[in-house]
Design an enzyme around this catalytic site. Structure first.
Site, PDB file in Angstrom:
ATOM      1  CE  LYS A   1      -4.479   0.839   0.331  1.00 51.59           C
ATOM      2  NZ  LYS A   1      -5.519  -0.111  -0.100  1.00 51.59           N
TER       3      LYS A   1
HETATM    4  N1  GLU Z   1      -7.197   0.079  -3.280  1.00 52.45           N
HETATM    5  C1  GLU Z   1      -7.973  -1.082  -3.621  1.00 52.45           C
HETATM    6  C2  GLU Z   1      -8.053  -2.021  -2.429  1.00 52.45           C
HETATM    7  O1  GLU Z   1      -7.879  -1.625  -1.297  1.00 52.45           O
HETATM    8  C3  GLU Z   1      -7.496  -1.748  -4.904  1.00 52.45           C
HETATM    9  C4  GLU Z   1      -6.100  -2.265  -4.901  1.00 52.45           C
HETATM   10  C5  GLU Z   1      -5.644  -2.761  -6.268  1.00 52.45           C
HETATM   11  O2  GLU Z   1      -6.443  -2.839  -7.168  1.00 52.45           O
HETATM   12  O3  GLU Z   1      -4.458  -3.083  -6.369  1.00 52.45           O
HETATM   13  O4  GLU Z   1      -8.375  -3.172  -2.575  1.00 52.45           O
END
Ligand code: GLU
Length: 434
Positions: A124
């Site tokens: 993240k």
């Molecule tokens: N931010 C989204 C999540 O928390 C998508 C992450 C992604 O598609 O890599 O799942």
């Protein structure tokens, strides 16, 4: 020997990890990880590998603002694990972004990818900033500065960012472009959630909301709730909440309350979700002044007399403060970490089923994976193919978790962690350390 009853675990026969701060998302994540690891009988070696992030990067980003001044922003990327494959996860732009939050969200991505069995690790990123108070040019310069600062971290086979709170296709386009310019070649698979013309996937924008809808329907089936007689309240009317609400409404569920940053809106006859979405789109993204429902205090939404609540806004909204007042039979977590670890026991005692975040909102990363596959193939799938494959993965994953919850006699959240940790642990055993 596996403990058969979660109460034994929760009540302290097996000591949960101490929770220092119930509002701290990293501690919340660790406490569930600890309980599930105990239930699974995870050995110490793997436990220790998975309990801390593999890599944490913090950068300072000097950006020229429109008035000519230079502001320095703090940016983060945490890679929790690359055991299952390249790490995957969104980048968040918000004033609340800090290292602890990004660490928790990175670990959640590991479990999320593992629970739906896609070949990605978890990561993240985030920048502490308020995008609502920045111009488009300022956001673009900040996004490009962040991408260049992370140039050795990101990579289509290394670490693949995506949108999260405060970011969307526009920011992904800038990231893809900054990265591609730095390497002198177009690398569209380095980022997912891109605009369609840059190699984005059909169905990606609605994917998280669609996955929430699929999880809600499968859970309703288990609870023998008929969607045509069911009522629902959705917290958060952004990409996830609004799409989940719209798709559920299309399948007969009456959405009687929605909320966003401006407040909560209630209509016991059911809110017309398309109308609400149109209103929001024409009103600068806000529901403020919406007349299709009456205004109610925002904090009342989660405790309404409904069958299903869908927290799809942010972390720690269901806590020990309000958990005992929840009347719904089902909670489907569209957001990441909406329930604090301490609230879990109250919800379990009340017999409420939870479709936990790492399962229920995994539709987004699943279609991110499809986008990456299409980019690598140099090919485009139809919307039908994307939706069909995602629906199947979401249903199968729900069934896997449900089965584990019966087998281990644990709630769905712990079962989801068990399925995810087991997947990562087995892979780690084959791959090994140094
Ligand atoms: N931010 C989204 C999540 O928390 C998508 C992450 C992604 O598609 O890599 O799942």
């Amino acid at each position: 020997m596996l403990p058969k009853n979660l109460n034994e675990i929760v009540m302290g026969y097996i000591e949960p990890a101490p929770i220092k701060d119930k509002e701290n998302p990293f501690e919340s994540m660790m406490s569930r990880f600890h309980i599930a690891s105990q239930a699974l009988g995870l050995d110490d070696e793997v436990y220790n590998v998975l309990k801390s992030p593999a890599k944490q990067v913090v950068v300072s980003l000097p950006v020229t603002m429109d008035d000519g001044s230079i502001e320095v922003f703090e940016g983060y990327r945490v890679i929790h694990s690359s055991i299952l494959g390249p790490s995957k996860g969104g980048v968040r732009y918000d004033m609340g972004v800090n290292l602890d939050e990004v660490k928790a969200l990175a670990a959640w991505m590991t479990w999320k990818c593992a629970v739906v069995d896609i070949p990605y690790g978890g990561a993240k990123g985030g920048i502490t900033c308020n995008p609502r108070q920045m111009s488009k040019g300022e956001i673009e310069r900040l996004t490009r500065a962040y991408t260049i600062a992370m140039i050795e971290i990101f990579g289509q086979d290394r670490d693949i960012p995506a949108p999260d709170m405060g970011t969307g296709p526009r920011e992904m386009a800038w990231m893809m472009d900054a990265y591609s310019k730095a390497y002198g070649t177009t690398v569209n698979a380095v980022v997912t959630g891109k605009p369609l013309v840059l190699g984005g996937s059909l169905g990606r924008v609605e994917a998280t909301g669609r996955g929430v809808m699929v999880s809600t329907l499968v859970a309703m089936e288990k609870l023998k709730i008929n969607p045509y007689h069911a009522t629902c309240a959705v917290q958060g009317f952004g990409n996830v909440g609004a799409n989940a609400a719209m798709l559920l409404e299309e399948r007969g569920v009456k959405v009687i309350a929605i909320s966003d940053i401006s407040g909560a809106y209630y209509n016991n006859k059911g809110i017309n979700i398309r109308e609400a979405m149109d209103y929001r789109n024409q009103n600068n993204g806000s529901m403020s002044g919406f007349t299709g429902a009456e205004s109610i205090p925002a904090e009342d939404l989660l405790t309404l007399e409904v069958d299903v609540i869908i927290p799809a806004a942010k972390e720690d909204v269901i806590t020990t403060q309000n958990a005992s007042d929840i009347k719904a039979k089902l909670i489907v977590e569209g957001a990441n970490g909406p329930t604090s670890a301490n609230a879990d026991a109250i919800i379990n005692d009340k017999g409420i089923m939870v479709a936990p975040d790492i399962l229920a909102n995994a539709g987004g990363v699943t279609v991110s994976y499809f986008e990456w596959v299409q980019n690598r193939l140099g090919y485009k799938w139809t919307r039908e193919r994307v939706n069909r494959r995602m629906d199947r993965i979401m249903k199968e994953s729900f069934e896997r978790v449900y089965k584990a919850s019966l087998e281990y006699d644990v709630p769905m959240r712990i079962a989801a962690y068990i399925v995810a940790i087991d997947n990562v642990a087995q892979t780690y055993k084959y791959r090994g350390g140094y």
